[in-house]
Design a protein around this motif. Structure first.
Motif, short mmCIF file in Angstrom:
data_model
loop_
_atom_site.label_atom_id
_atom_site.label_comp_id
_atom_site.label_asym_id
_atom_site.label_seq_id
_atom_site.Cartn_x
_atom_site.Cartn_y
_atom_site.Cartn_z
N LEU A 107 0.72 -46.50 -45.43
CA LEU A 107 1.87 -46.35 -44.53
C LEU A 107 2.89 -45.35 -45.07
N VAL A 108 3.27 -45.48 -46.33
CA VAL A 108 4.30 -44.60 -46.87
C VAL A 108 3.83 -43.14 -46.91
N PRO A 109 2.60 -42.85 -47.38
CA PRO A 109 2.13 -41.46 -47.30
C PRO A 109 2.15 -40.91 -45.87
N LEU A 110 1.84 -41.74 -44.89
CA LEU A 110 1.90 -41.32 -43.49
C LEU A 110 3.33 -40.93 -43.10
N LEU A 111 4.30 -41.75 -43.52
CA LEU A 111 5.71 -41.47 -43.19
C LEU A 111 6.21 -40.20 -43.89
N VAL A 112 5.77 -40.02 -45.12
CA VAL A 112 6.14 -38.81 -45.85
C VAL A 112 5.61 -37.58 -45.13
N GLN A 113 4.36 -37.67 -44.69
CA GLN A 113 3.71 -36.52 -44.05
C GLN A 113 4.24 -36.26 -42.64
N LYS A 114 4.32 -37.31 -41.82
CA LYS A 114 4.64 -37.10 -40.40
C LYS A 114 6.14 -37.07 -40.11
N TYR A 115 6.94 -37.75 -40.91
CA TYR A 115 8.36 -37.86 -40.60
C TYR A 115 9.27 -37.26 -41.69
N GLY A 116 8.66 -36.77 -42.77
CA GLY A 116 9.46 -36.15 -43.82
C GLY A 116 10.34 -37.13 -44.58
N ILE A 117 9.93 -38.40 -44.60
CA ILE A 117 10.71 -39.42 -45.28
C ILE A 117 10.47 -39.34 -46.80
N GLU A 118 11.55 -39.52 -47.57
CA GLU A 118 11.42 -39.66 -49.02
C GLU A 118 11.75 -41.10 -49.38
N VAL A 119 11.07 -41.64 -50.39
CA VAL A 119 11.33 -43.03 -50.77
C VAL A 119 11.62 -43.18 -52.26
N GLY A 120 11.46 -42.12 -53.04
CA GLY A 120 11.68 -42.24 -54.48
C GLY A 120 10.59 -43.10 -55.12
N SER A 121 10.75 -43.38 -56.39
CA SER A 121 9.78 -44.21 -57.10
C SER A 121 10.46 -44.86 -58.29
N PRO A 122 9.85 -45.90 -58.86
CA PRO A 122 10.45 -46.52 -60.05
C PRO A 122 10.64 -45.51 -61.19
N GLU A 123 9.75 -44.52 -61.26
CA GLU A 123 9.81 -43.54 -62.34
C GLU A 123 11.07 -42.67 -62.27
N ASP A 124 11.53 -42.35 -61.05
CA ASP A 124 12.73 -41.52 -60.94
C ASP A 124 13.97 -42.34 -60.59
N GLY A 125 13.86 -43.66 -60.76
CA GLY A 125 15.01 -44.52 -60.46
C GLY A 125 15.32 -44.57 -58.98
N PHE A 126 14.30 -44.32 -58.15
CA PHE A 126 14.46 -44.33 -56.69
C PHE A 126 15.57 -43.39 -56.25
N GLU A 127 15.57 -42.19 -56.81
CA GLU A 127 16.58 -41.19 -56.43
C GLU A 127 16.11 -40.42 -55.20
N PHE A 128 16.80 -40.59 -54.10
CA PHE A 128 16.50 -39.82 -52.90
C PHE A 128 17.66 -39.96 -51.93
N ASP A 129 17.67 -39.15 -50.88
CA ASP A 129 18.75 -39.20 -49.89
C ASP A 129 18.48 -40.37 -48.95
N GLN A 130 19.12 -41.50 -49.23
CA GLN A 130 18.83 -42.72 -48.48
C GLN A 130 19.19 -42.59 -47.00
N ILE A 131 20.30 -41.97 -46.71
CA ILE A 131 20.75 -41.89 -45.32
C ILE A 131 19.79 -41.03 -44.49
N LYS A 132 19.45 -39.87 -45.02
CA LYS A 132 18.55 -38.97 -44.28
C LYS A 132 17.19 -39.64 -44.06
N SER A 133 16.66 -40.26 -45.12
CA SER A 133 15.34 -40.88 -45.00
C SER A 133 15.37 -42.08 -44.06
N PHE A 134 16.43 -42.88 -44.12
CA PHE A 134 16.51 -44.03 -43.24
C PHE A 134 16.55 -43.60 -41.77
N ARG A 135 17.31 -42.57 -41.47
CA ARG A 135 17.40 -42.13 -40.08
C ARG A 135 16.06 -41.61 -39.57
N ARG A 136 15.27 -41.01 -40.44
CA ARG A 136 13.92 -40.58 -40.04
C ARG A 136 13.02 -41.80 -39.85
#
Length: 272
Positions: A107-136
């Motif tokens: 599911l998440v790879p699909l969202l990354v590919q089709k909707y440009g969503i970022e989700v971060g990861s435990p390795e990067d401390g879940f650093e990403f633009d939460q607002i932009k990704s949530f709206r997508r």
């Protein structure tokens, strides 16, 4: 069709229609405790004994007989649509699940590919633009609910009224619907009207938030995630939830209900 998503204590003291992301882990553990004097060791969703569940074949007969005869107090619990869809995003899309993997595998790879969503990861401390990704993600949730594309809607973000309606449409009737935002008051109201083998003191019950700690923390207040377009999308998806359960569509910052739930109205509008 039967009564999907319905749980019942083995003593048949109460019947509960599960609505995902609406305190269901805590409610299930309270039901389990009220029969056995202990909590289920683990996520209550994994329990295969000690609680009747529609998903357990041997439980379907007892649940059907009880609900059709309305032998026990039946209830459910709802939550503000703004905070519920946000919680779904952070838990199911951004979070790592109990099994150590992402939710629903691809599911998440699909969202990354089709909707440009970022989700971060435990390795990067879940650093990403939460607002932009949530709206997508909201666009994706709308697509799954309106057009069942690129997949059917998931139970964690499909409308509460849809979950709640199956119980009514198949012959059940609710005695109470209460709000997650006033959980103690609502759950106490249920406990006051049922007799359980083991007394339950709500003050002593921990909150079982099984999704906590698996993903990023919400970095902004609720209202920051919803601009005018996002609010429009949320209303398109959850219009009936706002109306029936008396939540404030105009103000995402107000998570509290604005009036009382009319049970008769709920049964009339969700019966078809």
């Amino acid at each position: 069709m039967g009564f999907p998503g319905t749980w019942m204590t083995e003593s048949e003291s109460m019947v509960y229609r599960v609505v995902p992301k609406c305190a269901c882990s805590t409610i299930g553990q309270i039901m389990y405790y009220s029969d056995h004097g202990r909590f289920f060791d683990g996520d209550i969703h994994d329990a295969q004994e000690g609680l009747h569940k529609w998903g357990i074949e041997a439980s379907q007969g007892p649940i059907t007989a009880n609900v059709e005869a309305h032998r026990s107090f039946a209830f459910t619990c709802v939550r503000n649509p703004y905070t519920r869809i946000l919680s779904s995003f952070f838990d199911k899309i951004c979070g790592i699940q109990r099994n150590g993997r992402r939710y629903r595998g691809n599911l998440v790879p699909l969202l990354v590919q089709k909707y440009g969503i970022e989700v971060g990861s435990p390795e990067d401390g879940f650093e990403f633009d939460q607002i932009k990704s949530f709206r997508r993600f909201l666009l994706f949730a709308r697509d799954t609910i309106r057009w069942k594309k690129p997949m059917a809607a998931d139970i964690h973000w499909s409308a509460m009224s849809g979950h709640i309606s199956t119980f009514i449409a198949n012959g059940g009737r609710y005695d109470a619907i209460f709000w997650t935002e006033r959980f103690n008051e609502g759950m106490q109201g249920v406990l006051d009207r049922v007799e359980t083998p083991v007394p339950v003191s709500l003050d002593d019950i921990p909150r079982f938030n099984e999704s906590e700690g698996h993903g990023p923390k919400r970095a902004h207040p609720v209202e920051a995630y919803f601009d005018d377009l996002s609010m429009h999308l949320v209303y398109e998806i959850y219009k009936r939830d706002f109306q029936l359960f008396r939540y404030d569509f105009e103000n995402p910052a107000n998570k509290l209900p604005t009036g009382e739930i009319d049970l008769d109205e709920v049964h009339v509008k969700l019966a078809g």
